[in-house]
Every structure is written in structure tokens, then in C-alpha cells.
Scaffold this motif. Structure first.
Motif, PDB file in Angstrom:
ATOM      1  N   SER A   1      -3.688 -15.027  -0.629  1.00 56.45           N
ATOM      2  CA  SER A   1      -2.251 -15.183  -0.917  1.00 56.45           C
ATOM      3  C   SER A   1      -1.877 -16.655  -1.108  1.00 56.45           C
ATOM      4  O   SER A   1      -0.978 -16.970  -1.866  1.00 56.45           O
ATOM      5  N   HIS A   2      -2.610 -17.553  -0.441  1.00 55.91           N
ATOM      6  CA  HIS A   2      -2.317 -18.985  -0.620  1.00 55.91           C
ATOM      7  C   HIS A   2      -2.898 -19.549  -1.908  1.00 55.91           C
ATOM      8  O   HIS A   2      -2.522 -20.618  -2.358  1.00 55.91           O
ATOM      9  N   ASN A   3      -3.844 -18.826  -2.463  1.00 56.12           N
ATOM     10  CA  ASN A   3      -4.523 -19.355  -3.654  1.00 56.12           C
ATOM     11  C   ASN A   3      -4.253 -18.533  -4.902  1.00 56.12           C
ATOM     12  O   ASN A   3      -5.005 -18.589  -5.884  1.00 56.12           O
ATOM     13  N   GLY A   4      -3.195 -17.759  -4.851  1.00 57.33           N
ATOM     14  CA  GLY A   4      -2.735 -17.076  -6.067  1.00 57.33           C
ATOM     15  C   GLY A   4      -3.485 -15.808  -6.419  1.00 57.33           C
ATOM     16  O   GLY A   4      -3.468 -15.368  -7.562  1.00 57.33           O
ATOM     17  N   PHE A   5      -4.168 -15.182  -5.449  1.00 55.39           N
ATOM     18  CA  PHE A   5      -4.844 -13.916  -5.734  1.00 55.39           C
ATOM     19  C   PHE A   5      -4.080 -12.745  -5.124  1.00 55.39           C
ATOM     20  O   PHE A   5      -3.555 -12.868  -4.014  1.00 55.39           O
TER      21      PHE A   5
ATOM     22  N   THR B   1      -1.288  -7.718  -0.766  1.00 58.93           N
ATOM     23  CA  THR B   1      -0.531  -7.174  -1.901  1.00 58.93           C
ATOM     24  C   THR B   1      -0.547  -5.639  -1.894  1.00 58.93           C
ATOM     25  O   THR B   1       0.490  -5.009  -2.032  1.00 58.93           O
ATOM     26  N   PHE B   2      -1.741  -5.075  -1.796  1.00 58.02           N
ATOM     27  CA  PHE B   2      -1.861  -3.608  -1.864  1.00 58.02           C
ATOM     28  C   PHE B   2      -2.651  -3.084  -0.672  1.00 58.02           C
ATOM     29  O   PHE B   2      -3.551  -3.784  -0.189  1.00 58.02           O
ATOM     30  N   ALA B   3      -2.322  -1.841  -0.289  1.00 60.90           N
ATOM     31  CA  ALA B   3      -3.146  -1.210   0.751  1.00 60.90           C
ATOM     32  C   ALA B   3      -3.615   0.148   0.243  1.00 60.90           C
ATOM     33  O   ALA B   3      -2.863   0.849  -0.429  1.00 60.90           O
ATOM     34  N   ILE B   4      -4.846   0.486   0.580  1.00 61.70           N
ATOM     35  CA  ILE B   4      -5.303   1.858   0.332  1.00 61.70           C
ATOM     36  C   ILE B   4      -5.061   2.585   1.650  1.00 61.70           C
ATOM     37  O   ILE B   4      -5.668   2.241   2.669  1.00 61.70           O
ATOM     38  N   ALA B   5      -4.135   3.520   1.633  1.00 62.95           N
ATOM     39  CA  ALA B   5      -3.710   4.113   2.905  1.00 62.95           C
ATOM     40  C   ALA B   5      -3.179   5.512   2.652  1.00 62.95           C
ATOM     41  O   ALA B   5      -2.944   5.897   1.504  1.00 62.95           O
ATOM     42  N   ASN B   6      -2.970   6.224   3.713  1.00 66.93           N
ATOM     43  CA  ASN B   6      -2.505   7.607   3.584  1.00 66.93           C
ATOM     44  C   ASN B   6      -0.978   7.651   3.485  1.00 66.93           C
ATOM     45  O   ASN B   6      -0.294   7.433   4.481  1.00 66.93           O
ATOM     46  N   PRO B   7      -0.435   7.969   2.311  1.00 65.76           N
ATOM     47  CA  PRO B   7       1.025   7.966   2.161  1.00 65.76           C
ATOM     48  C   PRO B   7       1.703   9.105   2.917  1.00 65.76           C
ATOM     49  O   PRO B   7       2.929   9.127   3.023  1.00 65.76           O
ATOM     50  N   ASP B   8       0.910  10.053   3.429  1.00 66.07           N
ATOM     51  CA  ASP B   8       1.521  11.128   4.225  1.00 66.07           C
ATOM     52  C   ASP B   8       1.708  10.728   5.681  1.00 66.07           C
ATOM     53  O   ASP B   8       2.263  11.496   6.469  1.00 66.07           O
ATOM     54  N   SER B   9       1.230   9.573   6.048  1.00 70.74           N
ATOM     55  CA  SER B   9       1.399   9.148   7.442  1.00 70.74           C
ATOM     56  C   SER B   9       2.787   8.518   7.617  1.00 70.74           C
ATOM     57  O   SER B   9       3.073   7.447   7.073  1.00 70.74           O
ATOM     58  N   ALA B  10       3.641   9.192   8.377  1.00 65.57           N
ATOM     59  CA  ALA B  10       5.022   8.702   8.568  1.00 65.57           C
ATOM     60  C   ALA B  10       5.018   7.328   9.227  1.00 65.57           C
ATOM     61  O   ALA B  10       5.795   6.449   8.856  1.00 65.57           O
ATOM     62  N   GLU B  11       4.127   7.146  10.197  1.00 65.95           N
ATOM     63  CA  GLU B  11       4.076   5.869  10.930  1.00 65.95           C
ATOM     64  C   GLU B  11       3.734   4.726   9.980  1.00 65.95           C
ATOM     65  O   GLU B  11       4.382   3.693   9.961  1.00 65.95           O
TER      66      GLU B  11
END
Ligand code: B1M
Length: 306
Positions: free
Chosen positions: A11-15, A48-58
């Protein structure tokens, strides 16, 4: 730790960075909590992005909250949209389709929904259709901000929405100001009279005071607007400098209206005894004006001019 360091470096180096979250909790019970904590930690380092379970309310709740704290969610729109009670008076579902509403309804809605970017375009169109500027203010802008106040009272609207509505309102006023000045026919009696206006110390509400200022200017007064959160000393300095014949004070809160009395007293004590002091603002009444020794009270901008 190494992963988070890498995210931060990116994030500090523009990626942009993308991270699969769930390996971090492998083998543990109730993995959603560890995944959510890891997401929050990574977001704070600039993920920037996460690969995660969008069904997890938490996990999704952490995502919405993190987007507020990193200002990705400007004005908290998505957060409020997600967690606001469904009764919300201005929920998208209740909105009429854009093409079904008149131009003045667009103006009203722009305040209601805090749409600073489009309000001036709608106001311009309304003017083009012959709606008088004063009518736009009284019948559409003020009614809309009052509606916002009602929704806020009912806890259906929240502070960011109030702020965005106030900003939309300000954009519309700034746009309307030159148009109002064109109405100057009635204004000659007051020409060159100077009035100092201020919202009192501790109070940052200035929409009403700005309307009063606009209307006074429209009627030929020279308005010295000291803004909001103004103390007695600033008003006294301005009186010394400008030789104004009237001081107008505005207060919107029960906690700040009590500032009016000491301000008037201090101004008089400083020698401005012939100056007239008028007060207004939603919480203020004629009785209160009498009680604190103000010379006048006005419930609205038209009355303030009178
Ligand atoms: Co605040 N706010 N607000 N707010 N806000 C009120 C006033 C409140 C009633 C909402 C509520 O809780 N129900 C409440 C006060 C409760 C009370 O004391 N009775 C309140 C609160 C509590 C707060 C905060 C403390 C919230 C918080 O942080 N927890 C905070 C205060 C911070 C501070 O001042 N230190 C706060 C903040 C804000 C915003 C910044 C988000 C925003 C203000 C933005 C701005 O002004 N630039 C805001 C707003 C928009 C409102 C409401 C929704 C609308 C006020 C308004 O602009 N009305 C308001 C709720 C409500 O009123 N229903 C609320 C429209 C305006 C045209 O009317 O100002 O009355 P008004 O002016 C009229 C007349 O009164 C008269 O003419 C005007 C035109 O007709 N008039 C004068 C006014 N001044 C005059 C002077 C005169 C003559 C006439 O002579 C000189």
C-alpha cells in the motif's frame, strides 16, 4: 505478521493487494472470529481485496465498518444503508423513480438524500421553469431539511446523513444567492444599514442564520456575517470596527441559547447600548427574548427582515 508487513509495503508503494483470509484460522474452532480480526488488521495496513466468505455476517460487518474507518465508504452511505432500521423514511425502496417526479421534488430529494453533487443542477432547472428562488427555499429546501431533522429525531437518520443534507443545502443556497439579489425591488428602505450576524458560541448550526443573512441582503442590508461558534469578544470587535446598528444572534440548541444573554450584556457593557439586539433560531421564543432583554425576536427570515 509477515503477510501484514507485505500488505503494508504494497500500500505504501502503490500496489493493490489481494489476500486469502481463511488459512490464518485453519484448525481452530469458530474460525469466523479469527478471520474477521485478520481482515480488520489487514485493512488497517491498506489491503485492497480479500478472498473471503460473503455469507459470513461477522466478516461482512467488519468489512462495512472498516470501509467507514478507512473512508472508502464516503459519508458512511453503505454502512448506514446496511444497518439502518428498515423503517428509514427515505429508503431507496420508497423513492419514486426519477422520471416520475417534478423538478422541485428533485430539489427536495437532493437535500433529503444529501446529494450535493446534483442539487445545483436541479435548482438551476427549477429556476429555468420559473419557480421563484424564495419559493425554492421556503417550500422545498427548508421543508426538506426539516424532514431530515424529523428522521434524525426518530433515529432513522444518523449524523453523517444530517451533515450531507446540510452540505447539499449549503450548495443550493450558494447557488441561489445571486438569483435572490435580483429581487431587490423591495429593499431600498434598509439600504446601507449594517447588521452583524452570528451563531452563538458552542453552536455550529448555521443554515437558518445563512437564510436570514441571504434575506437581509436581499432587502438591502449590509450583512457582516461572523459565522458560527462566535463569542462575545468577536462580536464586540466587529461592532467597534463596523459601527453596525443591529446585532442578530442565532442559536439552535437548548444548551447554546443561554449564550445569548451574556453576549448581549457584554456588548452593552462594552458601550454598545443603542445597538439593537435581535435573536432567533428554532429553540428561541418571544418570551425568551423578553426574558433576556433582547430588542427583537424573529421566528423566520421574513420576520427578521421586518
Ligand atoms: Co443538529 N441539532 N446537532 N446538526 N440539527 C438540531 C438542532 C436538533 C434539534 C436535532 C435533534 O436532536 N432533534 C438538536 C438540538 C436539540 C436541542 O438542543 N433542542 C441537534 C443536535 C443535538 C446536534 C448535535 C449536538 C448532534 C451531535 O453531535 N450529537 C450537533 C451540535 C454540534 C454543535 O453545534 N456544537 C449537531 C450537528 C448538526 C449538523 C452539523 C449535522 C447539522 C448542522 C449543519 C449546519 O447548520 N451547517 C445539523 C442539523 C442540520 C440539524 C437539524 C436537522 C436542522 C437544523 C436546520 O438547519 N433547520 C436540527 C433538527 C431540526 O431542527 N428539526 C438539528 C432548518 C433551518 C432553516 O431552521 O435554523 O431554525 P432554523 O432557522 C430558521 C428560524 O429559526 C429563523 O429563521 C430561519 C429560517 O426560517 N432563525 C432566525 C434562525 N436564526 C435566526 C436568527 C434571527 C432571526 C431568525 O435573528 C438574528
Amino acid at each position: 505478521k509477515e503477510t501484514l508487513k507485505m500488505v503494508e509495503w504494497g500500500s505504501h508503494n502503490g500496489f493493490h493487494t489481494i489476500l486469502g483470509l481463511s488459512n490464518v484460522s485453519f484448525g481452530l474452532p469458530e474460525r469466523k472470529w479469527v478471520n474477521s480480526a485478520f481482515l480488520a488488521m489487514a485493512v488497517s495496513r491498506g489491503l485492497t481485496f480479500a478472498i473471503a466468505n460473503p455469507d459470513s455476517a461477522e466478516l461482512m460487518s467488519v468489512k462495512y465498518a472498516s470501509d467507514v474507518l478507512t473512508t472508502r465508504d464516503k459519508g458512511c452511505r453503505l454502512y448506514i444503508g446496511k444497518f439502518q432500521a428498515p423503517a428509514g423514511g427515505a429508503s431507496p425502496a420508497e423513492r419514486k423513480s426519477d422520471k416520475d417526479i417534478s423538478i422541485v421534488e428533485h430539489v427536495y430529494n437532493s437535500v433529503l438524500h444529501g446529494d450535493r453533487d446534483h442539487i445545483c443542477g436541479h435548482v438551476e432547472k427549477a429556476l429555468g421553469e420559473g419557480v421563484p428562488p424564495k419559493k425554492i427555499i421556503d417550500d422545498h429546501l427548508i421543508t426538506a431539511i426539516n424532514k431530515v431533522g424529523e428522521l434524525f429525531d426518530r433515529r432513522e437518520y444518523f449524523l453523517p446523513q444530517l451533515i450531507m443534507s446540510a452540505e447539499a443545502m449549503k450548495a443550493a443556497f450558494d447557488f441561489l444567492e445571486p438569483h435572490l439579489k435580483k429581487d431587490e425591488s423591495a429593499g431600498n428602505a434598509a439600504k446601507k444599514r449594517k447588521i452583524i450576524l452570528a451563531t452563538v458560541k458552542g453552536d455550529i448550526h448555521d443554515i437558518g442564520k445563512n437564510i436570514v443573512a441571504l434575506m437581509l441582503k436581499n432587502y438591502g442590508f449590509e450583512v457582516i456575517d461572523l459565522g458560527k461558534d462566535v463569542d462575545a469578544e468577536t462580536i464586540i470587535q466587529s461592532l467597534k470596527k463596523n459601527n453596525a446598528c443591529i446585532v442578530g444572534l442565532s442559536a439552535l440548541m437548548t444548551t447554546t441559547m443561554s449564550q445569548m444573554k451574556p453576549i448581549i450584556e457584554k456588548c452593552r457593557y462594552a458601550g454598545f447600548k443603542k445597538t439593537k439586539y435581535i435573536i432567533g433560531g428554532a429553540v428561541v421564543t418571544q418570551d425568551y427574548a423578553d426574558e433576556i432583554g433582547a430588542d427583537g425576536y424573529a421566528p423566520d427570515s421574513v420576520e427578521a427582515v421586518r
